[in-house]
Design an enzyme around this catalytic site. Structure first.
Site, PDB file in Angstrom:
ATOM      1  N   CYS A  42     -29.006 -16.737 -13.267  1.00  0.00           N
ATOM      2  CA  CYS A  42     -28.075 -15.670 -12.900  1.00  0.00           C
ATOM      3  C   CYS A  42     -28.893 -14.443 -12.526  1.00  0.00           C
ATOM      4  O   CYS A  42     -29.739 -14.008 -13.311  1.00  0.00           O
ATOM      5  CB  CYS A  42     -27.172 -15.315 -14.083  1.00  0.00           C
ATOM      6  SG  CYS A  42     -26.302 -16.725 -14.794  1.00  0.00           S
TER       7      CYS A  42
ATOM      8  N   HIS B 255       9.071  -2.131  -3.063  1.00  0.00           N
ATOM      9  CA  HIS B 255       9.334  -2.207  -1.622  1.00  0.00           C
ATOM     10  C   HIS B 255       8.095  -1.874  -0.804  1.00  0.00           C
ATOM     11  O   HIS B 255       7.752  -2.574   0.149  1.00  0.00           O
ATOM     12  CB  HIS B 255      10.477  -1.244  -1.265  1.00  0.00           C
ATOM     13  CG  HIS B 255      10.691  -1.100   0.205  1.00  0.00           C
ATOM     14  ND1 HIS B 255      10.160  -0.048   0.930  1.00  0.00           N
ATOM     15  CD2 HIS B 255      11.322  -1.887   1.086  1.00  0.00           C
ATOM     16  CE1 HIS B 255      10.489  -0.201   2.194  1.00  0.00           C
ATOM     17  NE2 HIS B 255      11.192  -1.304   2.329  1.00  0.00           N
TER      18      HIS B 255
END
Length: 795
Positions: free
Chosen positions: A748, A417
């Site tokens: 990279c 919830h």
């Protein structure tokens, strides 16, 4: 079947009857009528219609009284909300259900031929596409006997006036007396003897739409819905379902501390009771792979039928072994939202030890005073902008949650919830911390960070952080492919939504270190381990596996599969493991298998490990995991890369070894690249190009080995410079050779994001792709775009 005035069985209900039976019951009828033919099981039941509710109010002369009382509500401060709600509910609870309505309920209950039923409220405005009324009214499980059923129905009527429901209608512009209530009565599924949970047909955290997210726990599903347990979590890839591939791409075991069972009503007076979950069941997934695949397929059918993402509740019957869908409603956070063109980036400037951690909901950082509350009755203690800390929230908390800058709970998962309310309100939350209310002091200033993957962190004090907003609405991708350097699968779905061309470097080390934790050879040689303490830890981590090696294969394949799914069909280039020996030794059980080296940076690492008897069987596990990803999961976008390959002969040896382990270069389009990070890779680039399908320049190691600088040494750190002429000359040469040989080449590293000059150099020399760490990606992308705009070709 009798001609009812107030009752409609599911077989006579569809989605056109929301005004009569509410969204929840309309959806159940729609599925019962139209989807059971496709194999989806929905428990039978009936709805007490909204006409019954209005006649109940009318015969008891309650309509004007309710209007009058609700008109007294202070809609500015809501200080009298509790009083007004209690009076309204009291009116309905002391009223009498008219005899005609009772008679029809009794007859329908007999026809249902089921002693135990679930009784659920279904507001006539509930679960509309743009408003989720979920949890605003009451539900009751394991109700048996007509008298108990009538009491439960009346309690459902009264629950239309809970404090949270009154506040919710006000906040969302619904007139109180224009919303009615229908009640669904549905055969109980004996999930008290098995399991139940919730599924979303997208990732509820990011809105990524190619997965189905399933959570579950042992016992009745109410604990999952309420967030009372830390659930098992599963991701299933939708296109994989369609192609009959292994579609389960990620599994995470939850603690599942309590189990909701049927109670002995004669002894307890309650219909359900929570008991501690046995240790063995805590360590066992609530569904097996076959059940998960079937449930996910049902969810896909439901989503296709409704033509929108759905929030679904499921239950497994412990007697028959059958699974059932017990509810389905539209997902309300992402289903109506476009992909965000504007992204706000948050970066902590400091990172001390965390006070506590849990599941992160949202993607922001905030700080404020922590307010520990035991129940909604203490709502007055929470000031606007404070951080709510509690054990668990349920819908009774709704009227106060929007005041909180963040929500921290001890229990619950992504579908709890607190998590759902936080998403709908655009707030952040950390759920399932286990100890927040014990380790955080009331009034203590804390910082809540939900920007570090799926784990949320709570820090002491107000930390400093940076915020920057990026607008992607007008960004077009450059010709030079911008890609990610990525190791953490938890970040994959969100990052995939940015403009990109895939993953240029997936580091296996992150997964091995954080998810697997165990040295591969300690799994291979588990029975012979001398370190008994490490053996005990491995036994606990691999509890579900008799074959310890399979633990490694499953964990690694799921991590790579998650990233491959996020970016499919774009390339995901996976670098085989590149730990140094000292780093491998730090893994559980690792010290037995690693040499002690003076300089691990240039020692037993990369390609040389793979065929060495010290690690060969460990490398085989890596290959088996990647074979699962490519062949069983179907992610042919995964390419492989060999790091720190010193010689051409070594490259050939590794490629042949990979073939013997089931990864054959060229088969099903498999490409194998090599890191260009050693001077030999540059000098003999033409020969390496004959072995491999492409290159990825590792600028850090290339700089280290070309300039003779130990990049771990602070004494010579000032000499480390990727823009040094020797490095640029090496990069220029390997790009030129790759172009001449028709091979792909990328780079990279941090350089192209830190330095516009370096990015321009790479673009001018025609590099195919540049990969960036996520925190440097936006700056790097902008550097590429600027470089291409001003490009001067080098050759």
């Amino acid at each position: 079947m009798a001609d009812f005035k107030y009752i409609k069985f599911f077989e006579t209900i569809d989605n056109t009857q929301v005004n009569l039976v509410g969204g929840k019951n309309a959806s159940l009828g729609e599925m019962y009528q139209k989807l059971t033919k496709q194999g989806i099981k929905v428990p039978n039941g009936f709805a007490v219609t909204s006409k019954a509710y209005w006649d109940f109010l009318g015969e008891n002369k309650l309509i004007d009284e309710l209007k009058s009382k609700l008109a007294e509500l202070n809609t500015t401060t809501f200080t009298n909300l509790r009083e007004i709600g209690e009076i309204c509910r009291g009116m309905l609870l002391i009223a009498q259900i008219p005899e005609a309505i009772q008679t029809e309920i009794k007859e329908a209950y007999k026809l249902l031929q089921n002693e135990s039923v679930a009784v659920r409220s279904s507001a006539t405005a509930e679960d509309l596409p743009n408003a989720s009324f979920a949890g605003q009214q009451e539900s009751f499980l394991n109700i048996s006997g007509i008298e108990n059923l009538l009491k439960a129905i009346q309690k459902c009527f009264a629950s239309l006036f809970t404090d949270r429901a009154i506040k919710y209608r006000h906040d969302n512009g619904f007139e109180h007396m224009k919303v009615a209530l229908s009640v669904g009565i549905q055969q109980m599924v004996r999930s008290d003897l098995a399991s139940a949970g919730v599924a979303f047909t997208l990732d509820p955290e990011t809105g990524f739409k190619d997965v189905i997210y399933i959570t579950g726990s042992w016992g009745l599903g109410e604990n999952v819905v309420q967030g009372a347990v830390n659930t098992d979590e599963f991701y299933i890839y939708k296109p994989g379902l369609v192609k009959n591939k292994r579609a389960i791409i990620n599994k995470k075991l939850g603690s599942k501390d309590i189990t909701m069972l049927y109670a002995d009503k004669d002894k307890t007076g309650f219909s359900t009771i929570n008991v501690d979950t046995p240790e063995e069941k805590k360590k066992t997934f609530v569904l097996n792979d076959s059940e998960l695949t079937r449930l996910a397929s049902w969810c896909k059918v439901i989503e296709d039928h409704y033509k929108r993402p759905m929030d679904i509740e499921w239950a497994k019957d412990g007697i028959s072994g059958e699974m059932y869908i017990v509810q389905a409603r539209p997902e309300t956070v992402f289903s109506n939202a476009n992909k965000r063109a504007i992204k706000k980036e948050y970066t902590l400037k400091e990172k001390p030890a965390a006070i506590t951690t849990g599941v992160a909901v949202g993607d922001r950082i905030t700080s404020g005073k922590a307010r520990i509350l035991q129940s909604p009755a203490e709502a007055y203690k929470l000031k606007e902008g404070e951080i709510l800390v509690t054990g668990i929230t349920n819908p009774d908390w709704d009227p106060i949650l929007k005041k909180a800058a963040a929500i921290i709970t001890e229990k619950g998962g992504r579908t709890s919830h607190a998590a759902i309310v936080a998403r709908e309100a655009g707030a952040i939350a950390i759920v399932g911390t286990n100890n927040a209310a014990q380790v955080i002091k009331d009034g203590q200033t804390v910082t809540v960070s939900c920007v570090e993957g799926k784990t949320g962190f709570v820090y002491d004090g107000k930390l400093q952080w940076e915020e920057r907003e990026e607008d992607f609405s007008n960004i077009s991708l450059p010709e030079t492919m911008p890609m990610f350097i990525l190791g953490d699968p938890d970040k994959a779905f969100e990052l995939s939504m940015l403009p990109n061309q895939g993953v240029g470097l997936m580091r296996l080390e992150f997964v091995i270190n954080n998810s697997i934790q165990i040295h591969p050879m300690a799994l291979v040689k588990y029975d012979d381990l001398k370190d008994l303490k490490a053996k005990e830890v491995i036994k606990d981590l691999t509890y579900q596996y008799t074959d310890k090696k399979q633990y490694f294969v499953d964990k690694l394949s799921q991590a790579v599969g998650t990233i491959a799914a996020a970016f499919y069909p774009k390339d995901v280039i996976v670098r085989m493991s590149d730990f140094k020996s000292n780093e491998y030794a730090n893994l559980i059980g690792g010290k037995e298998f690693e040499p002690e080296e003076e300089n691990p940076m240039i020692g037993f690492r990369g390609a040389s490990r793979y065929y060495n008897k010290r690690y060969k069987e460990g490398f085989q596990l890596e290959c088996e995991a990647l074979k699962v990803v490519r062949e069983e999961m179907g992610f042919d976008n995964v390419k492989l890369m060999v790091p720190f390959c010193r010689t051409v002969e070594e490259g050939k040896k590794v490629v042949n070894l990979m073939k013997s382990f089931g990864l054959e270069q060229g088969k099903n389009g498999l490409e194998i690249y090599v890191m260009a990070e050693i001077p030999s890779n540059i000098i003999l680039a033409d020969k390496f190009a004959e072995v491999f399908d492409g290159f990825s320049i590792g600028s850090n190691d290339l700089t280290q080995l070309t300039l003779g600088i130990d990049r771990d040494s602070a004494l010579v750190a000032d000499l480390f410079d990727e823009n040094n002429e020797a490095i640029l000359t090496s990069i220029e040469r390997v790009i030129q050779v790759a172009k001449e040989k028709g091979k792909k080449i990328g780079i990279c590293g941090q350089g192209p994001s830190d330095s516009q000059e370096f990015a321009t150099f790479l673009v001018n020399h025609g590099i195919d792709s540049i990969s960036f760490n996520p925190d440097a990606y936006l700056k790097g992308l902008q550097n590429i775009l600027k470089a291409e705009k001003e490009r001067v070709w080098a050759y």
